[in-house]
Design a protein around this motif. Structure first.
Motif, PDB file in Angstrom:
ATOM      1  N   ARG A   1      55.415  -4.809  -3.107  1.00 56.54           N
ATOM      2  CA  ARG A   1      55.239  -4.390  -1.713  1.00 56.54           C
ATOM      3  C   ARG A   1      56.549  -4.341  -0.933  1.00 56.54           C
ATOM      4  O   ARG A   1      56.546  -3.985   0.238  1.00 56.54           O
ATOM      5  N   GLY A   2      57.675  -4.685  -1.570  1.00 52.21           N
ATOM      6  CA  GLY A   2      58.949  -4.701  -0.855  1.00 52.21           C
ATOM      7  C   GLY A   2      59.831  -3.501  -1.139  1.00 52.21           C
ATOM      8  O   GLY A   2      61.043  -3.556  -0.948  1.00 52.21           O
ATOM      9  N   LEU A   3      59.231  -2.416  -1.592  1.00 47.26           N
ATOM     10  CA  LEU A   3      59.998  -1.242  -2.006  1.00 47.26           C
ATOM     11  C   LEU A   3      60.381  -0.358  -0.828  1.00 47.26           C
ATOM     12  O   LEU A   3      59.762  -0.398   0.231  1.00 47.26           O
ATOM     13  N   THR A   4      61.359   0.488  -1.041  1.00 44.37           N
ATOM     14  CA  THR A   4      61.738   1.498  -0.056  1.00 44.37           C
ATOM     15  C   THR A   4      60.571   2.445   0.184  1.00 44.37           C
ATOM     16  O   THR A   4      60.270   2.827   1.316  1.00 44.37           O
ATOM     17  N   GLU A   5      59.915   2.802  -0.921  1.00 43.50           N
ATOM     18  CA  GLU A   5      58.782   3.726  -0.857  1.00 43.50           C
ATOM     19  C   GLU A   5      57.867   3.432  -2.038  1.00 43.50           C
ATOM     20  O   GLU A   5      58.340   3.115  -3.136  1.00 43.50           O
ATOM     21  N   LEU A   6      56.570   3.511  -1.821  1.00 46.63           N
ATOM     22  CA  LEU A   6      55.596   3.277  -2.882  1.00 46.63           C
ATOM     23  C   LEU A   6      54.567   4.401  -2.854  1.00 46.63           C
ATOM     24  O   LEU A   6      53.969   4.684  -1.810  1.00 46.63           O
ATOM     25  N   TYR A   7      54.384   5.035  -3.996  1.00 47.26           N
ATOM     26  CA  TYR A   7      53.356   6.062  -4.147  1.00 47.26           C
ATOM     27  C   TYR A   7      52.223   5.472  -4.977  1.00 47.26           C
ATOM     28  O   TYR A   7      52.444   5.040  -6.109  1.00 47.26           O
ATOM     29  N   MET A   8      51.028   5.446  -4.420  1.00 49.52           N
ATOM     30  CA  MET A   8      49.834   5.077  -5.174  1.00 49.52           C
ATOM     31  C   MET A   8      49.211   6.391  -5.627  1.00 49.52           C
ATOM     32  O   MET A   8      48.928   7.266  -4.804  1.00 49.52           O
ATOM     33  N   VAL A   9      49.024   6.536  -6.933  1.00 51.76           N
ATOM     34  CA  VAL A   9      48.535   7.801  -7.489  1.00 51.76           C
ATOM     35  C   VAL A   9      47.241   7.574  -8.259  1.00 51.76           C
ATOM     36  O   VAL A   9      46.889   6.442  -8.584  1.00 51.76           O
TER      37      VAL A   9
END
Length: 189
Positions: free
Chosen positions: A78-86
């Motif tokens: 949860r600490g990422l620059t950006e997260l894509y849930m696919v």
């Protein structure tokens, strides 16, 4: 925005030798220090977590791509620059290809090999011209490299296709290959 993004395919486990975790952290750190972005599977677990955390610790851009069905098996970072849930592994692989300029196969299991072989095959049949590199940490991919030779000897991998195969045995060789790719990308723009 980061100019060059590097996809790293690696294990959601740490492996038995500490060298894999050490080299995953070194890889993430160096990607960030070079000013490149990291694209990876989106988990906090195993080598994936090590490479992501090291890049983040250096202020790097880190993009995760996580299939929804894996959220019960892997802890989402949860600490990422950006997260894509696919919605699927197929969508994950396509999204990672779209986001990345270079692909690295770091030690891992069947999922790592699946992702590596898909981008290698896509390069082989001309769907992209992005570099696909095996990072042969601790001789992990020696048997696979021998198998590539066997495929060529037996006529299942042509000489020009074998030229797509790039192997780095240490971090310095790896970043020479990435830097060369970066220069090629800059010239083509």
């Amino acid at each position: 925005m980061t100019f060059l993004r590097v996809a790293v395919y690696c294990g959601s486990a740490l492996g038995k030798s500490n060298v894999y975790a050490e080299k995953a952290s070194e890889l993430g750190k160096q990607i960030a220090l070079k000013g490149f972005g990291l694209v990876y599977g989106g988990s906090t677990q195993g080598l994936m977590g090590k490479v992501a955390d090291a890049a983040l610790a250096e202020g790097g851009e880190v993009i995760g791509v996580m299939p929804e069905h894996l959220t019960g098996k892997e802890k989402v970072h949860r600490g990422l620059t950006e997260l894509y849930m696919v919605d699927s592994m197929h969508t994950r692989k396509k999204k990672m290809v779209d986001l990345s300029d270079v692909f690295i196969a770091f030690p891992g299991g069947c999922g790592t090999l699946d992702e590596y072989f898909e981008v290698f095959t896509w390069a082989q049949i001309g769907l992209h011209k992005k570099p696909v590199i095996i990072y042969n940490v601790n001789g992990f991919y020696d048997a696979l490299i021998e198998h590539f030779k066997k495929m060529m000897e037996e006529g299942f991998l042509r000489e020009h296709q074998h030229g797509i195969l790039k192997i780095a045995n240490n971090i310095d060789e790896l970043f020479v290959m990435i830097d060369e790719s970066h220069q090629i990308i800059k010239k083509s723009i």
